[in-house]
Write a protein that holds these residues in place. Structure first.
Motif, PDB file in Angstrom:
ATOM      1  N   THR A   1       0.945  -0.854   0.150  1.00 21.28           N
ATOM      2  CA  THR A   1       0.251  -0.347   0.117  1.00 21.28           C
ATOM      3  C   THR A   1       0.765   1.414  -0.050  1.00 21.28           C
ATOM      4  OG1 THR A   1       0.160  -0.024   2.532  1.00 21.28           O
ATOM      5  CG2 THR A   1      -1.868  -1.298   1.363  1.00 21.28           C
TER       6      THR A   1
ATOM      7  N   GLN B   1       6.364   1.127  -7.496  1.00 20.18           N
ATOM      8  CA  GLN B   1       5.793   0.444  -7.939  1.00 20.18           C
ATOM      9  C   GLN B   1       4.889   0.239  -8.895  1.00 20.18           C
ATOM     10  OE1 GLN B   1       7.554  -2.397  -8.450  1.00 20.18           O
ATOM     11  NE2 GLN B   1       8.453  -2.018  -6.415  1.00 20.18           N
ATOM     12  N   GLU B   2       3.986  -0.335  -9.491  1.00 21.09           N
ATOM     13  CA  GLU B   2       2.916  -0.193 -10.531  1.00 21.09           C
ATOM     14  C   GLU B   2       1.458   0.505 -10.376  1.00 21.09           C
ATOM     15  OE1 GLU B   2       1.247  -2.159 -14.445  1.00 21.09           O
ATOM     16  OE2 GLU B   2       3.275  -1.872 -14.311  1.00 21.09           O
ATOM     17  N   ASN B   3       1.699  -1.451  -9.564  1.00 21.36           N
ATOM     18  CA  ASN B   3       0.245  -1.334  -7.662  1.00 21.36           C
ATOM     19  C   ASN B   3       0.924  -1.449  -6.694  1.00 21.36           C
ATOM     20  OD1 ASN B   3      -1.823  -2.887  -7.057  1.00 21.36           O
ATOM     21  ND2 ASN B   3      -2.926  -3.889  -9.065  1.00 21.36           N
ATOM     22  N   TRP B   4       1.221  -1.063  -5.636  1.00 20.42           N
ATOM     23  CA  TRP B   4       0.633  -0.589  -4.822  1.00 20.42           C
ATOM     24  C   TRP B   4      -0.358  -1.547  -3.879  1.00 20.42           C
ATOM     25  CZ3 TRP B   4       5.053   0.142  -2.649  1.00 20.42           C
ATOM     26  CH2 TRP B   4       6.450   1.743  -3.699  1.00 20.42           C
ATOM     27  N   ASP B   5      -1.264  -2.154  -4.187  1.00 18.70           N
ATOM     28  CA  ASP B   5      -2.150  -2.940  -3.717  1.00 18.70           C
ATOM     29  C   ASP B   5      -2.545  -3.742  -3.724  1.00 18.70           C
ATOM     30  OD1 ASP B   5      -3.465  -0.540  -2.462  1.00 18.70           O
ATOM     31  OD2 ASP B   5      -4.315   0.165  -3.633  1.00 18.70           O
TER      32      ASP B   5
ATOM     33  N   ASN C   1       3.439  -8.063  -6.889  1.00 19.76           N
ATOM     34  CA  ASN C   1       3.536  -8.992  -7.532  1.00 19.76           C
ATOM     35  C   ASN C   1       5.049  -9.136  -7.773  1.00 19.76           C
ATOM     36  OD1 ASN C   1       5.118 -10.225 -10.244  1.00 19.76           O
ATOM     37  ND2 ASN C   1       2.808  -9.993 -10.446  1.00 19.76           N
TER      38      ASN C   1
END
Length: 183
Positions: free
Chosen positions: A15, A38-42, A45
């Protein structure tokens, strides 16, 4: 080593680190610090997170010191074998999560299991709390020994984040300065 002698890569955990988190404060305070985005904190990967760390280390102009918190610590551990070559001079690691624990957050952080056990090729320090809800101190100590990291007992400090009262965390910044001095 002084902060002006290195690129300080901030590696947050799941997050991301909010505005009041000590990592965000350090990023604003230290002129050579920048965040590994990061591309996606939630929905972390592991492979993507590791790739971003490796890429950011490669693009750094100065020697690198990594500053990881929580899942960011494990991302650094997974990236470590790809960071050979001496560019990374050290890693300051805080609140490693035990993603191998059966009751840990399923599907999110468990993708980072198993926890790497290979020693790092650079100096490191792991700060762990006796009351971290995400990792028992004995497990953190065992992980630190496997990595060749110095272990620091933070006492009764929770997860060393904003929720545990560690927004500014001046003690951590002093500990970081001492770590840099030894590099």
């Amino acid at each position: 080593m002084k902060t002006s002698d290195c690129d300080i890569l901030i590696v947050p955990g799941h997050t991301n680190s909010g505005e009041d988190h000590w990592q965000s404060r350090w990023e604003r305070q230290l002129s050579t610090a920048w965040r590994v985005e990061q591309e996606n904190w939630d929905a972390p990967n592991k492979d993507a997170w590791v790739e971003r760390i490796v890429r950011d280390v490669e693009r750094a102009k100065k020697p690198v010191v990594l500053v990881g918190h929580s899942l960011g610590v494990l991302a650094i551990a997974h990236a470590a074998p790809q960071l050979a070559g001496g560019k990374v001079r050290g890693a300051f690691l805080v609140s490693v999560p035990d993603v191998e624990r059966p009751d840990f957050i399923p599907a999110i952080d468990r993708a980072f299991a198993p926890i790497p056990r290979e020693p790092f090729h650079f100096p490191s320090i792991l700060i762990a709390s006796r009351t971290d809800p995400h990792c028992d101190y004995a497990k953190a100590e065992d992980i630190a020994y496997a990595w060749g990291s110095a272990i620091v007992d933070a006492g009764d400090a929770g997860h060393l984040n904003t929720e545990s009262g560690h927004g500014p965390w001046p003690e951590g910044l002093m500990r970081f300065a001492g770590f840099l001095k030894r590099l």
